[in-house]
Design a protein around this motif. Structure first.
Motif, PDB file in Angstrom:
ATOM      1  N   GLY A  45      10.127 -12.605  -9.317  1.00  0.00           N
ATOM      2  CA  GLY A  45      11.428 -11.960  -9.533  1.00  0.00           C
ATOM      3  C   GLY A  45      11.813 -12.210  -7.612  1.00  0.00           C
ATOM      4  N   GLY A  46      10.660 -13.002  -7.214  1.00  0.00           N
ATOM      5  CA  GLY A  46      10.931 -13.258  -5.524  1.00  0.00           C
ATOM      6  C   GLY A  46      10.479 -11.831  -4.382  1.00  0.00           C
ATOM      7  N   GLY A  47      10.090 -10.712  -4.794  1.00  0.00           N
ATOM      8  CA  GLY A  47       9.464 -10.161  -4.752  1.00  0.00           C
ATOM      9  C   GLY A  47       7.721  -9.813  -3.563  1.00  0.00           C
ATOM     10  N   THR A  48       7.772  -9.336  -1.964  1.00  0.00           N
ATOM     11  CA  THR A  48       6.796  -9.769  -2.401  1.00  0.00           C
ATOM     12  C   THR A  48       5.916  -8.372  -1.564  1.00  0.00           C
ATOM     13  OG1 THR A  48       7.649 -11.048  -0.528  1.00  0.00           O
ATOM     14  CG2 THR A  48       5.549 -10.603   0.143  1.00  0.00           C
ATOM     15  N   PHE A  49       4.521  -8.556  -1.995  1.00  0.00           N
ATOM     16  CA  PHE A  49       3.455  -7.390  -1.597  1.00  0.00           C
ATOM     17  C   PHE A  49       2.366  -7.902  -0.002  1.00  0.00           C
ATOM     18  CE2 PHE A  49       3.669  -8.035  -6.196  1.00  0.00           C
ATOM     19  CZ  PHE A  49       3.793  -6.568  -6.180  1.00  0.00           C
ATOM     20  N   PHE A  50       3.173  -7.087   0.741  1.00  0.00           N
ATOM     21  CA  PHE A  50       2.419  -6.744   1.791  1.00  0.00           C
ATOM     22  C   PHE A  50       0.946  -5.464   2.272  1.00  0.00           C
ATOM     23  CE2 PHE A  50       6.259  -7.515   2.160  1.00  0.00           C
ATOM     24  CZ  PHE A  50       7.017  -9.221   3.297  1.00  0.00           C
ATOM     25  N   LEU A  51       0.062  -5.960   2.549  1.00  0.00           N
ATOM     26  CA  LEU A  51      -1.081  -5.319   2.993  1.00  0.00           C
ATOM     27  C   LEU A  51      -0.288  -4.977   4.732  1.00  0.00           C
ATOM     28  CD1 LEU A  51      -4.048  -7.147   2.487  1.00  0.00           C
ATOM     29  CD2 LEU A  51      -3.002  -5.128   1.837  1.00  0.00           C
ATOM     30  N   CYS A  52      -0.598  -3.550   5.353  1.00  0.00           N
ATOM     31  CA  CYS A  52       0.094  -2.666   6.418  1.00  0.00           C
ATOM     32  C   CYS A  52      -0.681  -2.481   7.557  1.00  0.00           C
ATOM     33  CB  CYS A  52       0.819  -1.449   6.123  1.00  0.00           C
ATOM     34  SG  CYS A  52       2.031  -2.132   4.611  1.00  0.00           S
ATOM     35  N   GLY A  53      -0.957  -2.478   8.806  1.00  0.00           N
ATOM     36  CA  GLY A  53      -0.794  -2.279   9.270  1.00  0.00           C
ATOM     37  C   GLY A  53      -2.589  -3.595   9.789  1.00  0.00           C
ATOM     38  N   GLU A  54      -3.823  -3.170  10.226  1.00  0.00           N
ATOM     39  CA  GLU A  54      -4.438  -4.643  11.002  1.00  0.00           C
ATOM     40  C   GLU A  54      -5.383  -4.127  10.050  1.00  0.00           C
ATOM     41  OE1 GLU A  54      -4.571  -6.600  12.738  1.00  0.00           O
ATOM     42  OE2 GLU A  54      -2.388  -5.768  13.707  1.00  0.00           O
ATOM     43  N   GLY A  55      -6.649  -4.881  10.051  1.00  0.00           N
ATOM     44  CA  GLY A  55      -7.523  -4.750   9.260  1.00  0.00           C
ATOM     45  C   GLY A  55      -8.037  -5.252   7.734  1.00  0.00           C
ATOM     46  N   ASP A 111      -9.020  -5.491   3.392  1.00  0.00           N
ATOM     47  CA  ASP A 111      -8.337  -4.791   1.873  1.00  0.00           C
ATOM     48  C   ASP A 111      -8.082  -3.449   1.411  1.00  0.00           C
ATOM     49  OD1 ASP A 111      -8.625  -7.358   1.467  1.00  0.00           O
ATOM     50  OD2 ASP A 111     -10.578  -6.820   0.241  1.00  0.00           O
ATOM     51  N   GLU A 112      -8.180  -2.724   2.577  1.00  0.00           N
ATOM     52  CA  GLU A 112      -8.228  -0.875   2.640  1.00  0.00           C
ATOM     53  C   GLU A 112      -6.708  -0.500   3.330  1.00  0.00           C
ATOM     54  OE1 GLU A 112     -10.263  -2.570   5.663  1.00  0.00           O
ATOM     55  OE2 GLU A 112     -11.329  -2.388   3.855  1.00  0.00           O
ATOM     56  N   ARG A 113      -6.112  -1.343   3.625  1.00  0.00           N
ATOM     57  CA  ARG A 113      -4.948  -1.490   3.986  1.00  0.00           C
ATOM     58  C   ARG A 113      -3.880  -0.931   3.121  1.00  0.00           C
ATOM     59  NH1 ARG A 113      -3.503  -6.722   6.884  1.00  0.00           N
ATOM     60  NH2 ARG A 113      -5.207  -7.279   5.975  1.00  0.00           N
ATOM     61  N   PRO A 114      -2.643  -0.294   3.739  1.00  0.00           N
ATOM     62  CA  PRO A 114      -1.907   0.459   2.371  1.00  0.00           C
ATOM     63  C   PRO A 114      -0.961  -0.969   1.993  1.00  0.00           C
ATOM     64  CG  PRO A 114      -2.105   1.578   3.921  1.00  0.00           C
ATOM     65  CD  PRO A 114      -2.604   0.951   4.450  1.00  0.00           C
ATOM     66  N   VAL A 115      -0.502  -1.227   0.349  1.00  0.00           N
ATOM     67  CA  VAL A 115       0.357  -1.766  -0.060  1.00  0.00           C
ATOM     68  C   VAL A 115       1.277  -1.626   0.256  1.00  0.00           C
ATOM     69  CG1 VAL A 115       0.016  -3.754  -1.889  1.00  0.00           C
ATOM     70  CG2 VAL A 115      -2.119  -2.757  -0.822  1.00  0.00           C
ATOM     71  N   LEU A 116       2.542  -2.604   0.244  1.00  0.00           N
ATOM     72  CA  LEU A 116       4.011  -2.171  -0.276  1.00  0.00           C
ATOM     73  C   LEU A 116       4.387  -3.099  -0.371  1.00  0.00           C
ATOM     74  CD1 LEU A 116       6.390  -1.012   3.052  1.00  0.00           C
ATOM     75  CD2 LEU A 116       6.650  -3.014   2.242  1.00  0.00           C
ATOM     76  N   TYR A 117       5.771  -2.744  -1.367  1.00  0.00           N
ATOM     77  CA  TYR A 117       5.915  -4.085  -2.350  1.00  0.00           C
ATOM     78  C   TYR A 117       7.636  -3.916  -1.689  1.00  0.00           C
ATOM     79  CZ  TYR A 117       8.278  -6.186  -6.008  1.00  0.00           C
ATOM     80  OH  TYR A 117       9.522  -6.879  -6.573  1.00  0.00           O
ATOM     81  N   ALA A 118       8.229  -4.955  -1.578  1.00  0.00           N
ATOM     82  CA  ALA A 118       9.457  -5.067  -0.975  1.00  0.00           C
ATOM     83  C   ALA A 118       9.914  -6.404  -2.259  1.00  0.00           C
ATOM     84  CB  ALA A 118       9.810  -5.469   0.360  1.00  0.00           C
ATOM     85  N   ASP A 119      11.126  -5.956  -2.853  1.00  0.00           N
ATOM     86  CA  ASP A 119      11.688  -7.129  -3.783  1.00  0.00           C
ATOM     87  C   ASP A 119      12.772  -7.927  -2.748  1.00  0.00           C
ATOM     88  OD1 ASP A 119      14.324  -5.414  -3.137  1.00  0.00           O
ATOM     89  OD2 ASP A 119      14.152  -4.478  -5.333  1.00  0.00           O
ATOM     90  N   SER A 120      13.542  -8.389  -3.610  1.00  0.00           N
ATOM     91  CA  SER A 120      14.583  -9.380  -2.831  1.00  0.00           C
ATOM     92  C   SER A 120      15.634  -9.049  -2.472  1.00  0.00           C
ATOM     93  CB  SER A 120      14.310 -10.701  -3.679  1.00  0.00           C
ATOM     94  OG  SER A 120      14.672 -11.233  -5.725  1.00  0.00           O
ATOM     95  N   GLU A 121      16.230  -7.869  -3.492  1.00  0.00           N
ATOM     96  CA  GLU A 121      17.224  -7.449  -3.141  1.00  0.00           C
ATOM     97  C   GLU A 121      17.216  -6.125  -1.884  1.00  0.00           C
ATOM     98  OE1 GLU A 121      19.656  -8.732  -5.450  1.00  0.00           O
ATOM     99  OE2 GLU A 121      18.265 -10.234  -5.800  1.00  0.00           O
ATOM    100  N   GLY A 122      15.940  -5.864  -1.099  1.00  0.00           N
ATOM    101  CA  GLY A 122      16.754  -5.401  -0.312  1.00  0.00           C
ATOM    102  C   GLY A 122      16.038  -3.353  -0.833  1.00  0.00           C
ATOM    103  N   GLY A 123      14.843  -3.213  -1.807  1.00  0.00           N
ATOM    104  CA  GLY A 123      14.752  -2.561  -2.055  1.00  0.00           C
ATOM    105  C   GLY A 123      13.153  -2.183  -1.429  1.00  0.00           C
TER     106      GLY A 123
END
Length: 173
Positions: free
Chosen positions: A50-60, A62-74
C-alpha cells in the motif's frame, strides 16, 4: 552475517514476508521526506504493497527499533528490532487490520485471512523454520506489539520533514 542479510538469503522467509506479511525487502523512498522528532536517524528497510515504509530507527544494525509509516500520514513503532518485527509478521500477518490491538480484532482478522489462505499456517511454519525463528502465539505477538506501540512508541514521533507536522498514530488504546 546480519539478520537482514539472513532474511535476504532465505527464499522461504522472503516469500512469506512479501505475502501475506506485506513486507518487501526491496526498500525504496517513502512517499515524502520524513524525520524523527528526536533527530535520530531513519533507515528504510522495507515497503508494503500500500505504499507504506518500514524504517530502522537510530544508529546501528538490525537491533534497532522498527517504525512503520503508511502513505496516508499514519505511523507506529511496531517492534523493538528487526527480528521481533519478523516474528510479529509470522504470527500476525493481518496486523494492518488492527485499530485497537485487541484479541477480538486479531481473531476476526485471522479467521478472514485463513479462510482465504488455507495453507497460511503451514507456509508460515516452513518460513519460520527456514530462518530459525520460533513463532509466538497470536496473544504473545499482540502483547509485544502493544508494548512496542504504547510503551516504546511515544519516543518515536515521525514528522513530515518539510512541514514539520507529526504523523498520526495508527492505533488507539
Amino acid at each position: 552475517m546480519s539478520f537482514l542479510d539472513r532474511l535476504r538469503a532465505t527464499p522461504a522467509i522472503v516469500d512469506y514476508l512479501h505475502w501475506p506479511g506485506d513486507f518487501s525487502l526491496d526498500a525504496y523512498s517513502h512517499v515524502e521526506e520524513v524525520v524523527l522528532a528526536s533527530g535520530e536517524a531513519l533507515e528504510e528497510v522495507g515497503k508494503c504493497g500500500g505504499g507504506g515504509t518500514f524504517f530502522l530507527c537510530g544508529e546501528g544494525g538490525d537491533e534497532r527499533p522498527v517504525l512503520y509509516a503508511d502513505s496516508e500520514g499514519g505511523a507506529a513503532l511496531l517492534a523493538a528490532d528487526l527480528e521481533e518485527l519478523v516474528r510479529l509478521l509470522l504470527a500476525l500477518p493481518w496486523w494492518h487490520d488492527f485499530v485497537r490491538l485487541t484479541e477480538e480484532e486479531s481473531a476476526e482478522a485471522a479467521e478472514a485471512c485463513l479462510a482465504d489462505e488455507p495453507d497460511l499456517l503451514a507456509d508460515r511454519d516452513a518460513a519460520a523454520a527456514a530462518i530459525g525463528l520460533e513463532v509466538p502465539t497470536p496473544a504473545e505477538a499482540l502483547a509485544r506489539l502493544r508494548e512496542a506501540v504504547f510503551g516504546l512508541g511515544p519516543a518515536y514521533v515521525l514528522l513530515n520533514a518539510e512541514e514539520g507536522n507529526a504523523y498520526q498514530p495508527l492505533f488507539r488504546a
